[in-house]
Scaffold this motif. Sequence first.
Motif, PDB file in Angstrom:
ATOM      1  N   TRP A 152      -7.069   4.866   7.858  1.00  0.00           N
ATOM      2  CA  TRP A 152      -7.346   3.459   8.170  1.00  0.00           C
ATOM      3  C   TRP A 152      -8.557   2.952   7.390  1.00  0.00           C
ATOM      4  O   TRP A 152      -8.582   1.789   6.973  1.00  0.00           O
ATOM      5  N   GLN A 153      -9.542   3.801   7.149  1.00  0.00           N
ATOM      6  CA  GLN A 153     -10.678   3.393   6.317  1.00  0.00           C
ATOM      7  C   GLN A 153     -10.222   3.164   4.874  1.00  0.00           C
ATOM      8  O   GLN A 153     -10.641   2.185   4.232  1.00  0.00           O
ATOM      9  N   HIS A 154      -9.346   4.046   4.370  1.00  0.00           N
ATOM     10  CA  HIS A 154      -8.794   3.849   3.022  1.00  0.00           C
ATOM     11  C   HIS A 154      -8.030   2.524   2.958  1.00  0.00           C
ATOM     12  O   HIS A 154      -8.171   1.760   1.998  1.00  0.00           O
ATOM     13  N   MET A 155      -7.214   2.250   3.977  1.00  0.00           N
ATOM     14  CA  MET A 155      -6.469   0.978   4.005  1.00  0.00           C
ATOM     15  C   MET A 155      -7.424  -0.206   4.021  1.00  0.00           C
ATOM     16  O   MET A 155      -7.191  -1.195   3.325  1.00  0.00           O
ATOM     17  N   GLY A 156      -8.486  -0.108   4.818  1.00  0.00           N
ATOM     18  CA  GLY A 156      -9.458  -1.194   4.873  1.00  0.00           C
ATOM     19  C   GLY A 156     -10.069  -1.479   3.516  1.00  0.00           C
ATOM     20  O   GLY A 156     -10.238  -2.634   3.120  1.00  0.00           O
ATOM     21  N   ALA A 157     -10.386  -0.428   2.763  1.00  0.00           N
ATOM     22  CA  ALA A 157     -10.956  -0.597   1.421  1.00  0.00           C
ATOM     23  C   ALA A 157      -9.950  -1.250   0.480  1.00  0.00           C
ATOM     24  O   ALA A 157     -10.304  -2.137  -0.309  1.00  0.00           O
ATOM     25  N   LEU A 158      -8.683  -0.816   0.551  1.00  0.00           N
ATOM     26  CA  LEU A 158      -7.654  -1.415  -0.308  1.00  0.00           C
ATOM     27  C   LEU A 158      -7.405  -2.874   0.056  1.00  0.00           C
ATOM     28  O   LEU A 158      -7.277  -3.734  -0.830  1.00  0.00           O
ATOM     29  N   LEU A 185       0.851  -1.189   0.000  1.00  0.00           N
ATOM     30  CA  LEU A 185       0.000   0.000   0.000  1.00  0.00           C
ATOM     31  C   LEU A 185       0.884   1.236   0.000  1.00  0.00           C
ATOM     32  O   LEU A 185       1.759   1.384   0.859  1.00  0.00           O
ATOM     33  N   SER A 186       0.663   2.095  -0.957  1.00  0.00           N
ATOM     34  CA  SER A 186       1.399   3.360  -1.042  1.00  0.00           C
ATOM     35  C   SER A 186       1.110   4.219   0.182  1.00  0.00           C
ATOM     36  O   SER A 186       0.139   3.985   0.899  1.00  0.00           O
ATOM     37  N   GLY A 187       1.932   5.240   0.372  1.00  0.00           N
ATOM     38  CA  GLY A 187       1.684   6.176   1.454  1.00  0.00           C
ATOM     39  C   GLY A 187       0.311   6.815   1.295  1.00  0.00           C
ATOM     40  O   GLY A 187       0.033   7.435   0.277  1.00  0.00           O
ATOM     41  N   LEU A 188      -0.533   6.608   2.286  1.00  0.00           N
ATOM     42  CA  LEU A 188      -1.908   7.124   2.241  1.00  0.00           C
ATOM     43  C   LEU A 188      -2.049   8.292   3.203  1.00  0.00           C
ATOM     44  O   LEU A 188      -1.423   8.316   4.262  1.00  0.00           O
ATOM     45  N   ASN A 189      -2.883   9.248   2.833  1.00  0.00           N
ATOM     46  CA  ASN A 189      -3.191  10.357   3.724  1.00  0.00           C
ATOM     47  C   ASN A 189      -4.701  10.517   3.817  1.00  0.00           C
ATOM     48  O   ASN A 189      -5.444   9.779   3.189  1.00  0.00           O
ATOM     49  N   GLY A 190      -5.129  11.470   4.636  1.00  0.00           N
ATOM     50  CA  GLY A 190      -6.540  11.563   5.006  1.00  0.00           C
ATOM     51  C   GLY A 190      -7.421  12.416   4.129  1.00  0.00           C
ATOM     52  O   GLY A 190      -8.257  13.161   4.641  1.00  0.00           O
ATOM     53  N   TYR A 191      -7.270  12.311   2.823  1.00  0.00           N
ATOM     54  CA  TYR A 191      -8.166  13.045   1.934  1.00  0.00           C
ATOM     55  C   TYR A 191      -9.569  12.452   1.969  1.00  0.00           C
ATOM     56  O   TYR A 191      -9.749  11.233   2.000  1.00  0.00           O
ATOM     57  N   LEU A 192     -10.541  13.324   1.905  1.00  0.00           N
ATOM     58  CA  LEU A 192     -11.928  12.912   1.730  1.00  0.00           C
ATOM     59  C   LEU A 192     -12.093  12.418   0.283  1.00  0.00           C
ATOM     60  O   LEU A 192     -11.200  12.636  -0.551  1.00  0.00           O
TER      61      LEU A 192
END
Length: 128
Positions: free
Chosen positions: A58-64, A33-40
Amino acid sequence: MSILLHNPENLFPPYRNYSHAVEVKANSNLLFLSGLNGYLPNGIDMPNSFEDQADLIWQHMGALLASAGMSYQNIVSLRFYLAHPSFDEANVKILQKYLGSHAPARTVICCQLLEKKWKLEIEAVAAK
């Protein structure tokens, strides 16, 4: 798939939700998983607070993870980039919220992030 945690007694005790090393046995699928940030979802806005940004990440990570047939329990390595050391305790609390007792290998780095509004960026590796 077999994941083995390595925390030898002759090393210092592991931190919360942390293992010194994580071994993934052969015949596994790896997800980086690439570096994720908290964009809506609009890709422009993000919450102001560290906690709200972290929850979104963490929600983005869960989706990925779900898109690869995985869950948070498949995470074997995490790398956190904090905009300030004062965010560390809040980061650990959110980590415990999403991982429970799961203890992947992890690193925390405090640094200036690309955008001033970012308070956190997370990279992950998962396996199944």
